[in-house]
Motif scaffolding. Structure first.
Motif, PDB file in Angstrom:
ATOM      1  N   LYS A   1       0.844  -1.202   0.000  1.00 44.50           N
ATOM      2  CA  LYS A   1       0.000   0.000   0.000  1.00 44.50           C
ATOM      3  C   LYS A   1       0.877   1.249   0.000  1.00 44.50           C
ATOM      4  O   LYS A   1       1.883   1.321   0.715  1.00 44.50           O
ATOM      5  N   LYS A   2       0.493   2.268  -0.780  1.00 44.69           N
ATOM      6  CA  LYS A   2       1.317   3.467  -0.954  1.00 44.69           C
ATOM      7  C   LYS A   2       0.861   4.642  -0.088  1.00 44.69           C
ATOM      8  O   LYS A   2       1.635   5.572   0.163  1.00 44.69           O
ATOM      9  N   GLU A   3      -0.383   4.636   0.361  1.00 47.02           N
ATOM     10  CA  GLU A   3      -0.872   5.716   1.207  1.00 47.02           C
ATOM     11  C   GLU A   3      -2.042   5.227   2.055  1.00 47.02           C
ATOM     12  O   GLU A   3      -2.743   4.280   1.689  1.00 47.02           O
ATOM     13  N   TYR A   4      -2.229   5.875   3.188  1.00 50.66           N
ATOM     14  CA  TYR A   4      -3.332   5.533   4.076  1.00 50.66           C
ATOM     15  C   TYR A   4      -4.584   6.307   3.677  1.00 50.66           C
ATOM     16  O   TYR A   4      -4.514   7.365   3.039  1.00 50.66           O
ATOM     17  N   ASP A   5      -5.727   5.792   4.106  1.00 46.52           N
ATOM     18  CA  ASP A   5      -6.964   6.550   4.012  1.00 46.52           C
ATOM     19  C   ASP A   5      -6.947   7.651   5.070  1.00 46.52           C
ATOM     20  O   ASP A   5      -6.217   7.563   6.066  1.00 46.52           O
ATOM     21  N   VAL A   6      -7.760   8.682   4.875  1.00 47.74           N
ATOM     22  CA  VAL A   6      -7.811   9.817   5.790  1.00 47.74           C
ATOM     23  C   VAL A   6      -9.256  10.039   6.220  1.00 47.74           C
ATOM     24  O   VAL A   6     -10.173  10.055   5.380  1.00 47.74           O
ATOM     25  N   ASN A   7      -9.473  10.204   7.534  1.00 49.50           N
ATOM     26  CA  ASN A   7     -10.838  10.433   8.029  1.00 49.50           C
ATOM     27  C   ASN A   7     -11.205  11.917   7.957  1.00 49.50           C
ATOM     28  O   ASN A   7     -10.405  12.753   7.522  1.00 49.50           O
ATOM     29  N   ASN A   8     -12.411  12.242   8.391  1.00 49.45           N
ATOM     30  CA  ASN A   8     -12.899  13.616   8.289  1.00 49.45           C
ATOM     31  C   ASN A   8     -12.142  14.590   9.190  1.00 49.45           C
ATOM     32  O   ASN A   8     -12.261  15.809   9.027  1.00 49.45           O
ATOM     33  N   ASN A   9     -11.395  14.062  10.159  1.00 53.68           N
ATOM     34  CA  ASN A   9     -10.605  14.905  11.050  1.00 53.68           C
ATOM     35  C   ASN A   9      -9.160  15.061  10.569  1.00 53.68           C
ATOM     36  O   ASN A   9      -8.321  15.624  11.277  1.00 53.68           O
ATOM     37  N   GLY A  10      -8.896  14.558   9.361  1.00 55.37           N
ATOM     38  CA  GLY A  10      -7.556  14.684   8.802  1.00 55.37           C
ATOM     39  C   GLY A  10      -6.558  13.680   9.336  1.00 55.37           C
ATOM     40  O   GLY A  10      -5.344  13.824   9.112  1.00 55.37           O
ATOM     41  N   GLU A  11      -7.031  12.635  10.019  1.00 50.40           N
ATOM     42  CA  GLU A  11      -6.139  11.610  10.575  1.00 50.40           C
ATOM     43  C   GLU A  11      -6.039  10.443   9.613  1.00 50.40           C
ATOM     44  O   GLU A  11      -7.037   9.986   9.051  1.00 50.40           O
ATOM     45  N   THR A  12      -4.826   9.939   9.424  1.00 47.12           N
ATOM     46  CA  THR A  12      -4.641   8.749   8.607  1.00 47.12           C
ATOM     47  C   THR A  12      -5.041   7.513   9.410  1.00 47.12           C
ATOM     48  O   THR A  12      -4.906   7.483  10.633  1.00 47.12           O
ATOM     49  N   TYR A  13      -5.538   6.491   8.709  1.00 43.10           N
ATOM     50  CA  TYR A  13      -5.919   5.259   9.391  1.00 43.10           C
ATOM     51  C   TYR A  13      -5.679   4.062   8.478  1.00 43.10           C
ATOM     52  O   TYR A  13      -5.695   4.169   7.257  1.00 43.10           O
ATOM     53  N   GLY A  14      -5.440   2.910   9.124  1.00 43.06           N
ATOM     54  CA  GLY A  14      -5.208   1.681   8.377  1.00 43.06           C
ATOM     55  C   GLY A  14      -4.365   0.713   9.169  1.00 43.06           C
ATOM     56  O   GLY A  14      -4.164   0.879  10.379  1.00 43.06           O
ATOM     57  N   SER A  15      -3.859  -0.309   8.491  1.00 34.14           N
ATOM     58  CA  SER A  15      -3.027  -1.326   9.133  1.00 34.14           C
ATOM     59  C   SER A  15      -1.592  -0.835   9.252  1.00 34.14           C
ATOM     60  O   SER A  15      -1.022  -0.287   8.299  1.00 34.14           O
ATOM     61  N   ALA A  16      -0.999  -1.047  10.412  1.00 31.93           N
ATOM     62  CA  ALA A  16       0.407  -0.684  10.608  1.00 31.93           C
ATOM     63  C   ALA A  16       1.331  -1.559   9.779  1.00 31.93           C
ATOM     64  O   ALA A  16       2.524  -1.248   9.642  1.00 31.93           O
ATOM     65  N   LEU A  17       0.823  -2.651   9.197  1.00 33.77           N
ATOM     66  CA  LEU A  17       1.650  -3.486   8.321  1.00 33.77           C
ATOM     67  C   LEU A  17       2.033  -2.765   7.035  1.00 33.77           C
ATOM     68  O   LEU A  17       2.895  -3.222   6.297  1.00 33.77           O
ATOM     69  N   SER A  18       1.376  -1.619   6.759  1.00 34.90           N
ATOM     70  CA  SER A  18       1.704  -0.836   5.566  1.00 34.90           C
ATOM     71  C   SER A  18       2.834   0.153   5.811  1.00 34.90           C
ATOM     72  O   SER A  18       3.250   0.862   4.888  1.00 34.90           O
ATOM     73  N   GLU A  19       3.337   0.219   7.030  1.00 34.32           N
ATOM     74  CA  GLU A  19       4.337   1.229   7.379  1.00 34.32           C
ATOM     75  C   GLU A  19       5.601   1.129   6.540  1.00 34.32           C
ATOM     76  O   GLU A  19       6.202   2.148   6.186  1.00 34.32           O
ATOM     77  N   LYS A  20       6.029  -0.069   6.234  1.00 35.00           N
ATOM     78  CA  LYS A  20       7.299  -0.244   5.528  1.00 35.00           C
ATOM     79  C   LYS A  20       7.306   0.474   4.179  1.00 35.00           C
ATOM     80  O   LYS A  20       8.321   1.051   3.782  1.00 35.00           O
ATOM     81  N   THR A  21       6.186   0.452   3.464  1.00 36.10           N
ATOM     82  CA  THR A  21       6.152   1.086   2.150  1.00 36.10           C
ATOM     83  C   THR A  21       5.736   2.546   2.235  1.00 36.10           C
ATOM     84  O   THR A  21       6.207   3.371   1.442  1.00 36.10           O
ATOM     85  N   ILE A  22       4.876   2.889   3.189  1.00 32.75           N
ATOM     86  CA  ILE A  22       4.411   4.270   3.295  1.00 32.75           C
ATOM     87  C   ILE A  22       5.423   5.132   4.038  1.00 32.75           C
ATOM     88  O   ILE A  22       5.557   6.324   3.773  1.00 32.75           O
TER      89      ILE A  22
ATOM     90  N   MET B   1       5.660   5.542   7.476  1.00 36.45           N
ATOM     91  CA  MET B   1       5.261   5.903   8.830  1.00 36.45           C
ATOM     92  C   MET B   1       3.995   5.138   9.194  1.00 36.45           C
ATOM     93  O   MET B   1       3.272   4.641   8.327  1.00 36.45           O
ATOM     94  N   GLU B   2       3.748   5.031  10.496  1.00 36.63           N
ATOM     95  CA  GLU B   2       2.503   4.424  10.945  1.00 36.63           C
ATOM     96  C   GLU B   2       1.341   5.390  10.715  1.00 36.63           C
ATOM     97  O   GLU B   2       1.539   6.608  10.706  1.00 36.63           O
ATOM     98  N   PRO B   3       0.122   4.861  10.570  1.00 39.79           N
ATOM     99  CA  PRO B   3      -1.029   5.757  10.514  1.00 39.79           C
ATOM    100  C   PRO B   3      -1.296   6.361  11.892  1.00 39.79           C
ATOM    101  O   PRO B   3      -0.868   5.818  12.913  1.00 39.79           O
ATOM    102  N   ASP B   4      -2.010   7.475  11.906  1.00 39.80           N
ATOM    103  CA  ASP B   4      -2.409   8.063  13.188  1.00 39.80           C
ATOM    104  C   ASP B   4      -3.299   7.104  13.966  1.00 39.80           C
ATOM    105  O   ASP B   4      -3.208   7.012  15.198  1.00 39.80           O
ATOM    106  N   LEU B   5      -4.159   6.400  13.235  1.00 39.22           N
ATOM    107  CA  LEU B   5      -5.088   5.438  13.831  1.00 39.22           C
ATOM    108  C   LEU B   5      -4.773   4.056  13.265  1.00 39.22           C
ATOM    109  O   LEU B   5      -4.876   3.836  12.057  1.00 39.22           O
TER     110      LEU B   5
END
Length: 269
Positions: free
Chosen positions: A175-196, A198-202
């Motif tokens: 995965k290349k980017e996380y989804d973003v909620n209405n509060n501007g926070e990124t969210y998703g699985s931390a298993l995507s950190e290696k390619t993105i 950083m960890e998501p906010d959520l």
């Protein structure tokens, strides 16, 4: 105790498993390639991400994440080496269990850190994190992902389910980017950190009530900047910390997530 077990042979995927027999418990283990750090304040470190499947003579089979954190050239002073063991499922890459952050509270060559155990059948991975002290505070690394391990009780391995589990994790890992909620926070699985990068906010997680939700990265990994802060944060064996489980908006609390301290130190090589 566990630190006295001799671990030999790398386990690759589910088809090959090393069985380490110690009465009254047997182990099936999957282990990642070691993650080797550069020299940090004169020390070099290595750590693994492992999943252990325990077979008690009586009771329920369990799965946990295990981290083997070691210094390779000299014993590391107290507080220099920190680790967190994280266990993920393959359904959606959600964090199932995690240890607290544990820092060595005495000089040590080696530290084993364990997540809580699960008894739920499924496919599991570990991807642990390490923090190591330098003059400016701590530098953090995400380890290599372990191979898959199946907890199935008396069920036979289903190749179709195994393939699906591997495909889900592979997709998350690319995965290349996380989804973003209405509060501007990124969210998703931390298993995507290696390619993105950083960890998501959520971070996607499963609460103690079995509900799928999200935990805040800052709750899972509080920032520390000194040895004193690290050792104060670092709990003793068996200590429990509860953090909130949120809906995707990062505001509404829908449950709890439990972090447990469980570790062993090896002071002599």
């Amino acid at each position: 105790m566990l630190s006295n077990l001799k671990r030999t042979g790398k386990v690759l995927i589910v088809s090959v498993m090393a069985m380490v027999m110690v009465a009254p418990v047997a182990f099936a283990i999957t282990r990642s390639d070691p993650f080797d750090t550069p020299s940090i304040k004169g020390h070099k470190y290595t750590f693994t991400s492992e999943v252990w499947d325990r077979y008690p003579t009586k009771g329920t089979t369990t799965v946990e994440a295990v981290g083997d954190f070691s210094t390779v050239n000299a014993p590391t002073p107290a507080g220099y080496m920190g680790g967190q063991a994280r266990l993920y499922n393959s359904n959606n890459g959600a964090l199932v269990h995690s240890s607290t952050w544990k820092y060595n509270d005495s000089d040590a060559w080696n530290m084993w850190v364990y997540s809580p155990r699960t008894t739920t059948n499924g496919y599991y991975y570990a991807q642990n994190k390490g923090q190591f002290y330098n003059i400016d505070g701590y530098v953090e690394y995400t380890g290599n992902k372990s191979p898959i391990l199946q907890l199935s009780g008396n069920q036979s391995l289903n190749s179709k389910n195994l393939t699906e589990a591997s495909e889900i994790i592979e997709k998350l890992s690319l995965k290349k980017e996380y989804d973003v909620n209405n509060n501007g926070e990124t969210y998703g699985s931390a298993l995507s950190e290696k390619t993105i990068g950083m960890e998501p906010d959520l971070i996607s997680a499963i609460g103690t009530n079995g509900v799928n939700g999200y935990i805040k990265s800052e709750d899972l990994s509080p920032k520390v900047s000194s040895i004193e802060e690290a050792l104060e944060l670092s709990g003793g064996n068996g200590e429990v910390k509860i953090i909130p489980l949120y809906a995707v908006d990062g505001t509404n609390v829908i449950g709890e997530f439990k972090l447990v301290t469980n570790y062993e130190l090896v002071e002599n090589q």
